[in-house]
Design a protein around this motif. Structure first.
Motif, PDB file in Angstrom:
ATOM      1  N   SER A  21      34.411  54.557 -14.120  1.00  0.00           N
ATOM      2  CA  SER A  21      34.817  53.160 -14.307  1.00  0.00           C
ATOM      3  C   SER A  21      33.680  52.208 -13.982  1.00  0.00           C
ATOM      4  CB  SER A  21      36.023  52.841 -13.419  1.00  0.00           C
ATOM      5  OG  SER A  21      37.124  53.638 -13.766  1.00  0.00           O
ATOM      6  N   TYR A  30      34.755  44.040 -18.103  1.00  0.00           N
ATOM      7  CA  TYR A  30      36.107  44.349 -17.648  1.00  0.00           C
ATOM      8  C   TYR A  30      37.101  44.430 -18.800  1.00  0.00           C
ATOM      9  CZ  TYR A  30      40.593  43.816 -15.265  1.00  0.00           C
ATOM     10  OH  TYR A  30      41.885  43.996 -14.826  1.00  0.00           O
ATOM     11  N   THR A  33      36.831  47.432 -21.312  1.00  0.00           N
ATOM     12  CA  THR A  33      37.040  48.768 -20.755  1.00  0.00           C
ATOM     13  C   THR A  33      38.534  49.011 -20.596  1.00  0.00           C
ATOM     14  OG1 THR A  33      34.937  48.700 -19.553  1.00  0.00           O
ATOM     15  CG2 THR A  33      36.579  50.283 -18.791  1.00  0.00           C
ATOM     16  N   ILE A  38      38.572  55.005 -20.035  1.00  0.00           N
ATOM     17  CA  ILE A  38      38.249  55.605 -18.734  1.00  0.00           C
ATOM     18  C   ILE A  38      38.730  57.050 -18.688  1.00  0.00           C
ATOM     19  CG2 ILE A  38      38.712  55.526 -16.248  1.00  0.00           C
ATOM     20  CD1 ILE A  38      38.982  52.459 -16.539  1.00  0.00           C
ATOM     21  N   LYS A  56      44.404  48.922 -14.381  1.00  0.00           N
ATOM     22  CA  LYS A  56      42.954  48.741 -14.498  1.00  0.00           C
ATOM     23  C   LYS A  56      42.420  47.809 -13.417  1.00  0.00           C
ATOM     24  CE  LYS A  56      41.088  46.294 -17.890  1.00  0.00           C
ATOM     25  NZ  LYS A  56      40.570  45.876 -19.218  1.00  0.00           N
ATOM     26  N   ILE A  59      41.729  49.615 -10.214  1.00  0.00           N
ATOM     27  CA  ILE A  59      40.455  50.354 -10.258  1.00  0.00           C
ATOM     28  C   ILE A  59      39.288  49.384 -10.070  1.00  0.00           C
ATOM     29  CG2 ILE A  59      38.931  51.785 -11.676  1.00  0.00           C
ATOM     30  CD1 ILE A  59      41.401  52.788 -13.174  1.00  0.00           C
TER      31      ILE A  59
END
Length: 205
Positions: A21, A30, A33, A38, A56, A59
Motif C-alpha cells: 500500500s 490515495y 489506489t 492492493i 482503504k 490502511i
C-alpha cells in the motif's frame, strides 16, 4: 513457546499489505489506489484484506503513522543515556530524519500526506499526535536532561524542541517541493548538519 502459525501468517500478510500500500499510494496517490489493486499486488483476494483493515482509509492512516513517526523507535533509544551525549544525540536524530527525507518512497508519501492533511480530519489529528506531540515530548525530555547535566543553558525545553524540530520540518518540505518540480535538492543535503551545528552553538554551555 512457539508462536501460533495462523497468527504469524496473519501478521505477515498485514505487513505485506502495508508495504504494498505504501508503494501504491506513493506512486498513484490515495484516490487512484483501490482495495482491489492492493489485493492484487499482495496476492490475496480483495475480501481477505478486510480481515486486517476495515477500509482503504484505515490502511492509509496506518501507513501515515509510519511516515509521521519519530526517526527513533523506543527500541532504538534510551532517552536518558542518549541525551547525555548532547550534540551527538542531535546529530543522530537529524541523520535519521535526513535519511527519511531523501528516501524515495518516504518522500512520495510525505508529499501525498501534505495534500491529504487538508481533506482528512483523522489524518490531521494523527499528524499532531505521531509527528508533532511525540517528537516534541521526546526532544523536550532530552533537552531537560542536558540542562540538568549542564550540557546546555537552562531554558524552556518545550520551546527549544519547537525551534529544533520546526527547522527540520521546513528543510524536509523544501526538499519535497524542489523534487516535485524535478529540481535537484542536493544543495539542501548539508542543511541538516548545518542546522545541528548552528543550533548547538546557540544553546551549549
Amino acid at each position: 513457546m512457539p508462536q501460533n502459525t495462523s497468527v504469524v501468517k496473519k501478521n505477515s500478510t498485514k505487513d505485506k499489505i502495508l508495504k504494498v500500500s505504501t508503494t501504491l499510494f506513493s506512486e498513484f496517490g490515495y484516490r487512484a489506489t483501490s482495495m482491489r489493486k492492493i489485493a492484487k499486488e499482495v496476492g490475496i483476494r480483495e475480501s481477505a484484506i478486510y480481515n486486517h483493515y476495515k477500509n482503504k482509509e484505515d490502511i492509509f492512516l496506518e501507513v501515515a503513522k509510519g511516515i509521521f513517526s519519530s526517526p527513533f523507535t523506543k527500541e532504538e533509544l534510551d532517552i536518558k543515556e542518549s541525551a547525555l551525549k548532547g550534540k551527538v544525540f542531535l546529530q543522530n536524530f537529524v541523520m535519521q530524519y535526513k535519511l527519511l527525507t531523501f528516501d524515495k518512497n518516504n518522500e512520495n508519501m510525505f508529499r501525498l500526506l501534505m495534500i491529504e492533511l487538508f481533506a482528512n480530519k483523522e489524518l490531521r489529528e494523527q499528524f499532531m499526535s505521531e509527528f508533532h506531540d511525540k517528537n516534541v515530548k521526546m526532544l523536550s525530555e532530552a533537552f531537560f536532561i542536558m540542562m540538568q547535566n549542564s550540557l546546555i543553558r537552562s531554558q524552556d525545553p518545550m520551546m527549544i524542541s519547537y525551534e529544533f524540530l520546526s527547522t527540520l520540518f521546513y528543510i524536509r518540505l523544501q526538499v519535497t517541493l524542489m523534487r516535485f518540480d524535478n529540481n535537484s535538492a542536493n544543495i539542501l543535503s548539508t542543511q541538516f548538519e548545518k542546522h545541528v551545528e548552528f543550533f548547538w552553538e546557540s544553546i551549549k554551555m
